[in-house]
Design a protein around this motif. Structure first.
Motif, PDB file in Angstrom:
ATOM      1  N   GLN A   1       0.968  -1.106   0.218  1.00 51.07           N
ATOM      2  CA  GLN A   1       0.093  -0.067   0.084  1.00 51.07           C
ATOM      3  C   GLN A   1       0.727   1.261  -0.230  1.00 51.07           C
ATOM      4  N   VAL A   2       0.692   2.165  -0.692  1.00 51.49           N
ATOM      5  CA  VAL A   2       1.636   2.908  -1.158  1.00 51.49           C
ATOM      6  C   VAL A   2       0.647   4.418  -0.621  1.00 51.49           C
ATOM      7  N   ILE A   3       0.631   5.398   0.380  1.00 50.70           N
ATOM      8  CA  ILE A   3       0.020   6.563   0.969  1.00 50.70           C
ATOM      9  C   ILE A   3      -0.007   7.666   1.154  1.00 50.70           C
ATOM     10  N   ALA A   4      -0.272   8.433  -0.135  1.00 46.38           N
ATOM     11  CA  ALA A   4       0.004   9.880  -0.580  1.00 46.38           C
ATOM     12  C   ALA A   4      -0.434  10.776   0.738  1.00 46.38           C
ATOM     13  N   CYS A   5      -0.192  11.796   1.799  1.00 48.77           N
ATOM     14  CA  CYS A   5       0.254  12.417   2.342  1.00 48.77           C
ATOM     15  C   CYS A   5      -0.286  13.398   1.838  1.00 48.77           C
ATOM     16  N   ALA A   6      -0.976  14.743   2.638  1.00 48.57           N
ATOM     17  CA  ALA A   6      -1.145  15.960   2.840  1.00 48.57           C
ATOM     18  C   ALA A   6      -0.063  17.103   3.023  1.00 48.57           C
ATOM     19  N   ASP A   7       1.004  16.226   4.218  1.00 54.29           N
ATOM     20  CA  ASP A   7       2.053  16.745   5.215  1.00 54.29           C
ATOM     21  C   ASP A   7       2.706  16.235   5.678  1.00 54.29           C
ATOM     22  N   GLN A   8       3.431  16.392   6.511  1.00 54.15           N
ATOM     23  CA  GLN A   8       4.184  15.675   7.393  1.00 54.15           C
ATOM     24  C   GLN A   8       3.397  15.346   8.824  1.00 54.15           C
ATOM     25  N   ARG A   9       2.802  16.508   9.184  1.00 54.00           N
ATOM     26  CA  ARG A   9       1.628  15.998  10.302  1.00 54.00           C
ATOM     27  C   ARG A   9       0.993  14.572  10.040  1.00 54.00           C
ATOM     28  N   ASP A  10       0.332  15.007   8.022  1.00 56.08           N
ATOM     29  CA  ASP A  10      -0.893  14.252   8.434  1.00 56.08           C
ATOM     30  C   ASP A  10       0.324  12.642   7.906  1.00 56.08           C
ATOM     31  N   GLN A  11       1.170  12.687   7.458  1.00 52.96           N
ATOM     32  CA  GLN A  11       2.006  11.575   7.448  1.00 52.96           C
ATOM     33  C   GLN A  11       2.103  10.683   8.472  1.00 52.96           C
TER      34      GLN A  11
ATOM     35  N   LYS B   1       2.121   3.839  -9.571  1.00 50.95           N
ATOM     36  CA  LYS B   1       1.062   4.729  -9.732  1.00 50.95           C
ATOM     37  C   LYS B   1       0.096   4.379 -10.373  1.00 50.95           C
ATOM     38  N   GLU B   2       0.275   3.392 -10.928  1.00 51.48           N
ATOM     39  CA  GLU B   2      -0.890   3.233 -11.922  1.00 51.48           C
ATOM     40  C   GLU B   2      -0.942   1.166 -12.072  1.00 51.48           C
ATOM     41  N   PRO B   3      -1.983   0.404 -12.699  1.00 54.57           N
ATOM     42  CA  PRO B   3      -2.901   1.213 -12.276  1.00 54.57           C
ATOM     43  C   PRO B   3      -3.261   0.675 -10.518  1.00 54.57           C
ATOM     44  N   LYS B   4      -4.120   2.110 -10.627  1.00 56.28           N
ATOM     45  CA  LYS B   4      -3.773   1.830  -8.978  1.00 56.28           C
ATOM     46  C   LYS B   4      -5.344   1.461  -8.387  1.00 56.28           C
ATOM     47  N   SER B   5      -5.991   0.416  -8.717  1.00 56.46           N
ATOM     48  CA  SER B   5      -6.607  -0.763  -8.684  1.00 56.46           C
ATOM     49  C   SER B   5      -6.272  -2.291  -8.511  1.00 56.46           C
ATOM     50  N   ARG B   6      -4.746  -2.033  -8.894  1.00 57.34           N
ATOM     51  CA  ARG B   6      -3.625  -3.138  -7.828  1.00 57.34           C
ATOM     52  C   ARG B   6      -2.848  -2.388  -7.387  1.00 57.34           C
ATOM     53  N   LEU B   7      -3.080  -1.696  -6.086  1.00 55.14           N
ATOM     54  CA  LEU B   7      -2.359  -0.985  -5.630  1.00 55.14           C
ATOM     55  C   LEU B   7      -3.002  -0.503  -4.324  1.00 55.14           C
ATOM     56  N   GLY B   8      -2.755  -0.610  -3.139  1.00 55.58           N
ATOM     57  CA  GLY B   8      -3.533   0.165  -1.657  1.00 55.58           C
ATOM     58  C   GLY B   8      -4.951   0.041  -2.080  1.00 55.58           C
ATOM     59  N   VAL B   9      -6.019  -0.674  -2.668  1.00 55.24           N
ATOM     60  CA  VAL B   9      -6.904  -0.611  -2.284  1.00 55.24           C
ATOM     61  C   VAL B   9      -7.298  -1.845  -1.886  1.00 55.24           C
ATOM     62  N   VAL B  10      -8.102  -1.788  -0.453  1.00 53.31           N
ATOM     63  CA  VAL B  10      -8.801  -2.945  -0.089  1.00 53.31           C
ATOM     64  C   VAL B  10      -9.843  -3.534  -0.754  1.00 53.31           C
ATOM     65  N   ASP B  11     -10.052  -4.042  -1.960  1.00 53.64           N
ATOM     66  CA  ASP B  11     -11.243  -4.573  -2.360  1.00 53.64           C
ATOM     67  C   ASP B  11     -11.722  -5.904  -1.708  1.00 53.64           C
ATOM     68  N   ALA B  12     -12.748  -6.422  -2.539  1.00 50.67           N
ATOM     69  CA  ALA B  12     -13.580  -8.035  -1.654  1.00 50.67           C
ATOM     70  C   ALA B  12     -12.718  -8.958  -2.147  1.00 50.67           C
ATOM     71  N   GLU B  13     -11.423  -8.690  -3.183  1.00 50.28           N
ATOM     72  CA  GLU B  13     -11.002  -9.852  -3.558  1.00 50.28           C
ATOM     73  C   GLU B  13      -9.671 -10.072  -2.751  1.00 50.28           C
ATOM     74  N   THR B  14      -8.684  -9.019  -1.933  1.00 43.46           N
ATOM     75  CA  THR B  14      -7.925  -8.562  -1.451  1.00 43.46           C
ATOM     76  C   THR B  14      -8.578  -8.856   0.343  1.00 43.46           C
TER      77      THR B  14
END
Length: 721
Positions: A566-576, A695-708
């Motif tokens: 999971q690659v998580i983009a954060c707004a700033d250091q506090r958010d990270q 970065k792509e495709p987003k559906s393969r990374l960082g998305v907890v869907d039914a399959e994962t």
């Protein structure tokens, strides 16, 4: 008879065999405990008798009684060691069985295999074979059908008619199954899906065929093992040490084995493996300790960790060029040839005079030439000793006096015949050549760069006799890729013994001074080279992710699926920091035990450690001064995390300013490959160029869907089941 009936009957027979084995182990444990207690009483009685009657006993009687005490102590210690082995066996007496029909015999015999050997105390029949015993190789190396194993008396041929694997805990059979092929995927997958332990554990139940070939190689003078991340190379090397201690127990003991470890934390992490296998812990050393021993009174120097920190902070191209030059085999050859030639080219024999007595320049030249194979300063000292002895004797024979000042004067005259006062002066002179002048840059009047530390130590060894490690008969060198040829040249001088050298060229912490398998082989041309390409640590998803950062085309992942990284983009250091706190909270509610937060540098780890601690998180901070590995939540740098593994890993600050050059790529790869089950990466700036693929495709990374989610449930079930 129905198949289920046969299985039920077999399982009942196995439970009976296990019950009998546990009963005999308990009986033997009671006997050993009684024997230890008796030995303790006997020793106390013997000591008391000696003390009470000491005035009435002659020296022979005292010596005889001391020998009896020593014998009682030895018997007690042996019983205590055997009791420890019995206690280990009681929890899980064995993990496998192989049925072997020896050629020429009627019927097959069942051989049960465990961590230690155990025989019926009355009949002496072997009930459990040590995993290192010759017959146990059948279990690891063959499928059903024709097979053989080597014994001291020759090769035994026959046929394997069956193999079984067991999971026994607390002396109870949890499950068993037939395993007609190699060590079965079922137990392997079960073991791989488990949460990580606080320390490295033995893997005798799941040793694979290619790993067994490394462990049981007992002929190589030097064995070089290249293993991909997660291949178990360190564990395999430790099992190899345990095997060699078993195989050569008459002339090899734990006292004769040493581990050259990358750092103290890693040394603590692996400390349980050999004791679990019934062997005493071996001595450890690291290159920092070697450097301190040699240079304590010579010069101050930059440490390896300081070099790494400085490089991660800023790559100085001139410094990088100096490192590259001193990290080649050609440098070792040039330095060695130059040192060797100094005695021939720069020694200037002159007359020695003291107390009006003289030794001619011709005598000096002949005396120096008498020991051409010795280091130059050793030759000078030997010649000075001879000169002192001759001149002193001549003076004393004629009624004169010889003082300490006279000896000092002779030694000073001899040393003046060679233009360098010590090894540091010799080493500095090497760079007086105009072609090399820019390749030596002191960090002050009495401080040198780390790249010069081991070239200087090598110069010290080659110019004067030094204390070595002659009692060591086997050296295990880990993280081989981080050591330059000159460091290996030092190792060869200090350790004239068999070696196991292991590492992964993809996990170098300093690309300017790393060594590949081929380079190390050129230093040890007599070595056997083996590669471990299967990666067992991480899920397929984590392994694929890491491969996109630094590809190793030889790596073969073991199919074990889990959640995608999971690659998580954060707004700033506090958010990270808030996102990392959320991930920590999720970890607390999971089935996983260990969490590693792996930063690029120690400084980054320390800053984040403070922030998380202030937020109420209990975690352990590991830096270069740390000496012990801790369980639970650990925060450290990629460099220090090498060799460690965690159920889940968080890699913070994966932005392009933090991970931008080749050294950063190595650190990012190391950080990601510490993860067993889950991997999370966070950033609050543009994503690192090495993670563009994420970065792509987003559906393969960082998305907890039914399959994962289903995968998560399956892996949880595997751990519970």
């Amino acid at each position: 008879m129905a198949l289920t009936d046969v299985q039920s009957r077999d399982e009942e027979q196995e439970r009976q065999y296990l019950a009998e084995a546990v009963h005999l182990l308990n009986t033997e444990l009671e006997r050993l405990t009684s024997s230890i207690d008796k030995s303790a009483r006997t020793i106390e009685e013997q000591k008391e008798h000696m003390w009470t009657n000491r005035r009435d006993m002659d020296s022979a009687e005292k010596a005889n009684l001391r020998a009896m005490v020593d014998m009682s102590i030895a018997l007690g210690e042996h019983a205590a060691m055997t009791r420890k082995r019995i206690e280990r066996l009681l929890d899980s007496p064995y993990f496998g069985r192989v049925d072997f029909h020896t050629r020429g015999e009627t019927g097959a015999r069942a051989h049960y295999i465990g961590v230690h050997n155990f025989s019926d105390p009355e009949t002496q029949e072997i009930l459990i074979h040590d995993w290192r015993a010759p017959v146990s190789s059948l279990y690891y190396d063959f499928e059903s059908g024709k097979a053989f194993f080597e014994t001291p008396g020759g090769t035994t041929h026959g046929e394997i008619t069956g193999k079984r694997q067991y999971k026994i805990q607390g002396g109870r059979l949890e499950y068993m199954f037939e395993s007609t092929l190699n060590i079965g995927d079922d137990i392997l997958q079960w073991e791989l899906s488990r949460s990580a332990d606080d320390k490295m554990k033995n893997i005798v139940a799941t040793i694979q065929r290619e790993q067994n070939a490394v462990i049981r190689n007992d002929t190589a003078q030097v064995l070089i093992l290249q293993g991909v991340a997660g291949s178990g190379k360190t564990s395999i090397a430790l099992h190899r040490v345990a095997f060699l201690l078993y195989r050569f127990k008459d002339n090899l003991s734990s006292d004769n084995v040493m581990i050259l470890s990358p750092n103290k934390v890693f040394g603590d992490y692996i400390a349980n493996v050999l004791p679990e296998l019934g062997e005493e812990q071996t001595a450890e050393i690291d290159f920092d300790k070697i450097a301190g021993k040699f240079l304590a009174k010579v010069t101050d120097y930059e440490t390896f960790s300081e070099q790494v920190v400085n490089l991660l902070d800023h790559v100085d191209e001139a410094a990088a060029e100096r490192m590259r030059y001193k990290a080649t085999t050609e440098f070792v050859t040039s330095l060695d040839a130059w040192i060797t030639s100094r005695a021939h080219e720069e020694f200037a024999p002159r007359e020695i005079e003291q107390k009006y007595k003289r030794l001619s320049a011709e005598w000096v030249a002949d005396a120096f030439d008498e020991s051409p194979t010795l280091p130059v300063f050793t030759r000078l000292d030997r010649m000075a000793n001879r000169a002192v002895k001759l001149l002193q004797q001549d003076v004393l024979d004629k009624g004169g006096k010889w003082a300490t000042a006279d000896t000092t004067s002779v030694r000073r005259q001899v040393r003046a015949m060679f233009p360098y006062k010590d090894a540091l002066a010799v080493y500095k002179a090497f760079y007086q050549d105009p072609a090399r002048r820019s390749l030596f840059k002191p960090l002050g009047r009495k401080r040198i760069e780390y790249a010069d530390v081991f070239p200087l130590i090598y110069t010290m060894i080659r110019t004067a006799r030094q204390e070595n490690y002659g009692h060591i008969r086997h050296l295990l060198v880990d993280e081989m890729q981080d050591y330059t040829p000159i460091r290996y040249a030092v190792v060869r001088e200090l350790f004239s013994c068999k070696m196991t050298i292991l590492g992964d060229s993809n996990q170098s912490v300093n690309p300017f001074s790393s060594s590949s398998l081929s380079v190390i082989h050129s230093i040890f041309p007599e070595a056997d080279c083996l590669e471990l390409c299967k990666s067992y640590r991480s899920t397929t998803e984590i392994t694929d992710f890491a491969q996109n950062i630094s590809r190793n085309n030889k790596l073969i992942p073991i199919a074990r699926h889990g959640l995608p990284p999971q690659v998580i983009a954060c707004a700033d250091q506090r958010d990270q920091e808030a996102q990392i706190l959320t991930l920590i909270e999720q970890h607390r509610h999971s089935d996983h035990r260990s969490l590693g937060i792996v930063c690029k540098t120690v400084a980054q780890a320390k800053t984040l450690y403070r922030a998380l601690s202030e937020a109420g998180v209990e975690l352990t901070f590991l830096d270069y001064d740390s000496t012990a590995f801790a369980g639970g939540i650990v925060i450290t740098s990629a460099h220090i995390s090498k060799g460690l593994e965690f159920d889940a890993v968080i890699v913070p600050h994966v932005d392009d300013t933090n991970y931008s050059n080749e050294m950063d790529r190595c650190m990012l790869y190391i950080a990601c490959t510490r993860a067993i089950h889950e991997l999370h990466l966070t950033h609050d700036g543009p994503l690192s160029r090495f993670l563009e693929f994420a970065k792509e495709p987003k559906s393969r990374l960082g998305v907890v869907d039914a399959e994962t989610a289903e995968i998560r449930d399956r892996t949880t079930d595997a751990r519970v089941g």
